[in-house]
Design a protein around this motif. Structure first.
Motif, mmCIF file in Angstrom:
data_model
loop_
_atom_site.group_PDB
_atom_site.id
_atom_site.type_symbol
_atom_site.label_atom_id
_atom_site.label_comp_id
_atom_site.label_asym_id
_atom_site.label_seq_id
_atom_site.Cartn_x
_atom_site.Cartn_y
_atom_site.Cartn_z
ATOM 1 N N ILE A 201 38.865 37.799 39.003
ATOM 2 C CA ILE A 201 39.905 38.036 39.890
ATOM 3 C C ILE A 201 41.240 37.377 39.414
ATOM 4 C CG2 ILE A 201 40.496 38.110 42.350
ATOM 5 C CD1 ILE A 201 38.414 40.417 41.516
ATOM 6 N N ARG A 202 40.979 36.032 39.310
ATOM 7 C CA ARG A 202 42.269 35.140 39.242
ATOM 8 C C ARG A 202 42.861 35.417 37.687
ATOM 9 N NH1 ARG A 202 41.980 29.184 40.368
ATOM 10 N NH2 ARG A 202 40.517 29.154 38.596
ATOM 11 N N GLY A 203 42.321 36.281 36.685
ATOM 12 C CA GLY A 203 42.671 36.460 35.481
ATOM 13 C C GLY A 203 43.603 37.638 35.539
ATOM 14 N N VAL A 204 43.858 38.304 36.655
ATOM 15 C CA VAL A 204 44.421 39.437 36.674
ATOM 16 C C VAL A 204 45.390 39.346 37.936
ATOM 17 C CG1 VAL A 204 42.893 41.057 35.379
ATOM 18 C CG2 VAL A 204 42.859 40.712 37.885
ATOM 19 N N PRO A 205 46.803 40.187 37.811
ATOM 20 C CA PRO A 205 47.656 40.072 38.992
ATOM 21 C C PRO A 205 47.312 41.131 40.074
ATOM 22 C CG PRO A 205 48.580 41.498 37.045
ATOM 23 C CD PRO A 205 47.469 40.887 36.615
ATOM 24 N N LEU A 206 47.657 41.030 41.196
ATOM 25 C CA LEU A 206 47.366 41.655 42.279
ATOM 26 C C LEU A 206 47.476 43.201 42.155
ATOM 27 C CD1 LEU A 206 46.217 42.286 45.072
ATOM 28 C CD2 LEU A 206 48.240 41.444 46.027
ATOM 29 N N ILE A 207 48.617 43.470 41.659
ATOM 30 C CA ILE A 207 48.884 44.967 41.051
ATOM 31 C C ILE A 207 47.910 45.553 40.514
ATOM 32 C CG2 ILE A 207 50.603 46.347 39.727
ATOM 33 C CD1 ILE A 207 52.784 44.489 40.410
ATOM 34 N N SER A 208 47.443 44.968 39.370
ATOM 35 C CA SER A 208 46.240 45.412 38.696
ATOM 36 C C SER A 208 44.856 45.771 39.442
ATOM 37 C CB SER A 208 45.535 44.638 37.390
ATOM 38 O OG SER A 208 47.037 44.416 36.619
ATOM 39 N N VAL A 209 44.619 44.834 40.399
ATOM 40 C CA VAL A 209 43.461 45.130 41.279
ATOM 41 C C VAL A 209 43.798 46.337 42.277
ATOM 42 C CG1 VAL A 209 42.023 44.157 43.288
ATOM 43 C CG2 VAL A 209 42.884 42.627 41.280
ATOM 44 N N LEU A 210 44.832 46.477 42.855
ATOM 45 C CA LEU A 210 45.447 47.607 43.466
ATOM 46 C C LEU A 210 45.456 48.923 42.761
ATOM 47 C CD1 LEU A 210 48.351 45.951 45.674
ATOM 48 C CD2 LEU A 210 45.985 46.467 46.412
ATOM 49 N N PHE A 211 45.668 48.664 41.540
ATOM 50 C CA PHE A 211 45.822 50.239 40.625
ATOM 51 C C PHE A 211 44.504 50.516 40.524
ATOM 52 C CE2 PHE A 211 45.737 52.134 36.646
ATOM 53 C CZ PHE A 211 46.597 53.115 36.882
ATOM 54 N N MET A 212 43.617 49.419 40.093
ATOM 55 C CA MET A 212 41.924 49.875 39.883
ATOM 56 C C MET A 212 41.361 50.513 41.383
ATOM 57 S SD MET A 212 41.171 49.080 36.760
ATOM 58 C CE MET A 212 39.357 48.730 36.889
ATOM 59 N N ALA A 213 41.778 49.725 42.086
ATOM 60 C CA ALA A 213 41.061 50.245 43.536
ATOM 61 C C ALA A 213 41.517 51.669 43.932
ATOM 62 C CB ALA A 213 41.374 49.090 44.623
ATOM 63 N N PHE A 215 43.199 53.999 41.790
ATOM 64 C CA PHE A 215 43.064 55.212 40.744
ATOM 65 C C PHE A 215 41.980 55.054 40.035
ATOM 66 C CE2 PHE A 215 47.734 54.330 41.542
ATOM 67 C CZ PHE A 215 48.133 55.532 42.014
ATOM 68 N N MET A 216 41.457 53.876 39.710
ATOM 69 C CA MET A 216 40.254 53.906 38.667
ATOM 70 C C MET A 216 39.065 54.084 39.519
ATOM 71 S SD MET A 216 41.403 53.678 35.682
ATOM 72 C CE MET A 216 40.046 53.402 34.852
ATOM 73 N N PHE A 217 38.750 53.219 40.481
ATOM 74 C CA PHE A 217 37.558 53.179 41.358
ATOM 75 C C PHE A 217 37.034 54.653 41.655
ATOM 76 C CE2 PHE A 217 35.144 53.102 45.221
ATOM 77 C CZ PHE A 217 33.978 51.619 44.733
ATOM 78 N N PRO A 218 37.739 55.577 42.132
ATOM 79 C CA PRO A 218 37.419 56.800 42.483
ATOM 80 C C PRO A 218 36.598 57.773 41.086
ATOM 81 C CG PRO A 218 39.542 56.599 43.260
ATOM 82 C CD PRO A 218 39.238 55.342 42.574
ATOM 83 N N LEU A 219 37.048 57.266 40.010
ATOM 84 C CA LEU A 219 36.355 57.814 38.983
ATOM 85 C C LEU A 219 34.869 57.464 38.729
ATOM 86 C CD1 LEU A 219 39.336 57.265 36.508
ATOM 87 C CD2 LEU A 219 38.897 59.270 37.605
ATOM 88 N N PHE A 220 34.536 56.377 39.433
ATOM 89 C CA PHE A 220 33.076 56.250 39.178
ATOM 90 C C PHE A 220 32.094 56.539 40.421
ATOM 91 C CE2 PHE A 220 35.727 52.947 36.726
ATOM 92 C CZ PHE A 220 35.106 53.132 35.528
#
Length: 366
Positions: A201-213, A215-220
């Motif tokens: 978590i600390r290795g990525v910015p918050l924007i990446s976490v929000l983007f994953m949550a 747009f990417m999470f629904p794909l799974f």
């Protein structure tokens, strides 16, 4: 004949150490570097403040008239943009005729936060009050049971900012404690899992976490199963904040001498009893400034949810001004308005942190 002890009356200190003048001498004119900095700052403010005062007050336009504001551009501020657009800035895209609902919901939530900071209300029933107020908040915001339904994608402005920040802080704090304890666990599986979680978590910015949550999470997710974007964003901010806060808590845990843990074990206390009664109270007291700094960061980081089309306070400001060509040139005044809102909340949290530190210092001195 024995001498009789005669106490000497106490004399006043030759130099007064308390009051405004001693504070100024000590903090602003303590040495030549401090004196030089103070003089330069005073000169800068003396040069800059008159023009700022003239722009912000003397020649400013307060009436919501776009033509008058256009005529005064470059010479005075246009605070009329706030009078014209404040409802859209504060409440975002929430239906105009229903905006009393987020207003009441926000007042309830802010009142709960204030009450939770007062020691008098630190009772077991406070947890039940949290459940009731949060239920009322989401009922007012979403609707149903007699109220018109408003989907979460139309929530915005200050209510969304306060809700995301409050719930993220409340959920991240206990999670961070568990993760910090897990990183110090003797069980390799738990320790490894916590280390991977924190470092990932600390290795990525918050924007990446929000983007994953978002747009990417629904794909799974299984077909036909969807989770509201607001919930996904809330989970993303909570996990991100908990990872950083866990390292702050772990720093406090490492500062506790091992002898205290060994003494607790010799008294027959279990692991959780030792952590709850001896280790955690001391560790958390040591890292109060770091924890509060994280809380302030969470509150400000809610502005990033605009990337996933949730228009919190800063997003609602852009929505209010970018869609109206008449008021678009006055973004500076709009940003100063929301800056004042952010400052009030962040300054209040900072003052509360200092109050907690003073209370802890008094407890230690006793």
């Amino acid at each position: 004949m024995a001498a009789v002890f005669q106490p000497i009356a106490a004399r006043q200190a030759p130099v007064k150490m308390e009051g405004l003048i001693p504070w100024i001498k000590r903090n602003l004119f303590g040495n030549w570097k401090s004196t030089l900095t103070t003089v330069l700052m005073v000169a800068l403010f003396a040069y800059w403040l008159p023009s700022l005062f003239s722009w912000a007050i003397v020649q400013a336009i307060f009436q919501p008239n776009a033509e008058v504001c256009q005529a005064a551009r470059g010479s005075g501020a246009c605070w009329g943009v706030i009078a014209e657009k404040y409802r859209l800035i504060i409440f975002g895209r929430y239906p105009y005729e229903e905006q009393w609902r987020p207003e009441v919901a926000t007042i309830l939530l802010v009142g709960l936060l204030v009450a939770s900071c007062i020691r008098t209300f630190w009772k077991p029933w406070l947890a039940a009050v949290w459940v009731v107020v949060l239920a009322a908040f989401f009922w007012l915001m979403y609707g149903g049971y007699g109220l018109a339904v408003v989907q979460t994608d139309r929530w915005g402005g200050l209510p969304l900012t306060i809700m995301l920040a409050s719930l993220s802080i409340v959920l991240a704090f206990p999670l961070s404690i568990l993760v910090a304890l897990g990183r110090r666990s003797d069980l390799p599986a738990i320790r490894t899992f916590c280390v991977i979680y924190v470092e990932l978590i600390r290795g990525v910015p918050l924007i990446s976490v929000l983007f994953m949550a978002s747009f990417m999470f629904p794909l799974f997710m299984p077909p036909g199963l969807t989770i509201d974007v607001l919930i996904r964003v809330l989970v993303g901010i909570t996990l991100f904040a908990a990872a950083y806060m866990a390292e702050i808590v772990r720093g406090g845990l490492q500062a506790i001498p091992k002898g205290q843990v060994e003494a607790a074990q010799s008294l027959g206390l279990s692991y959780w009893q030792t952590q709850r009664k001896i280790v955690l109270p001391q560790a958390l007291a040591m890292v109060v400034p770091g924890i509060m700094n994280n809380f302030i960061s969470i509150f400000k980081d809610t502005s990033l949810v605009t990337i996933v089309s949730l228009y919190e306070l800063t997003g609602a400001l852009g929505l209010a001004l970018n869609s109206d060509a008449d008021w678009r040139p006055f973004k500076i005044e709009g940003y100063l308005f929301i800056t004042a809102i952010y400052f009030v909340f962040c300054f209040a949290m900072s003052r509360y942190s200092l109050w907690i530190e003073k209370r802890l210092n008094v407890s230690k001195s006793r």
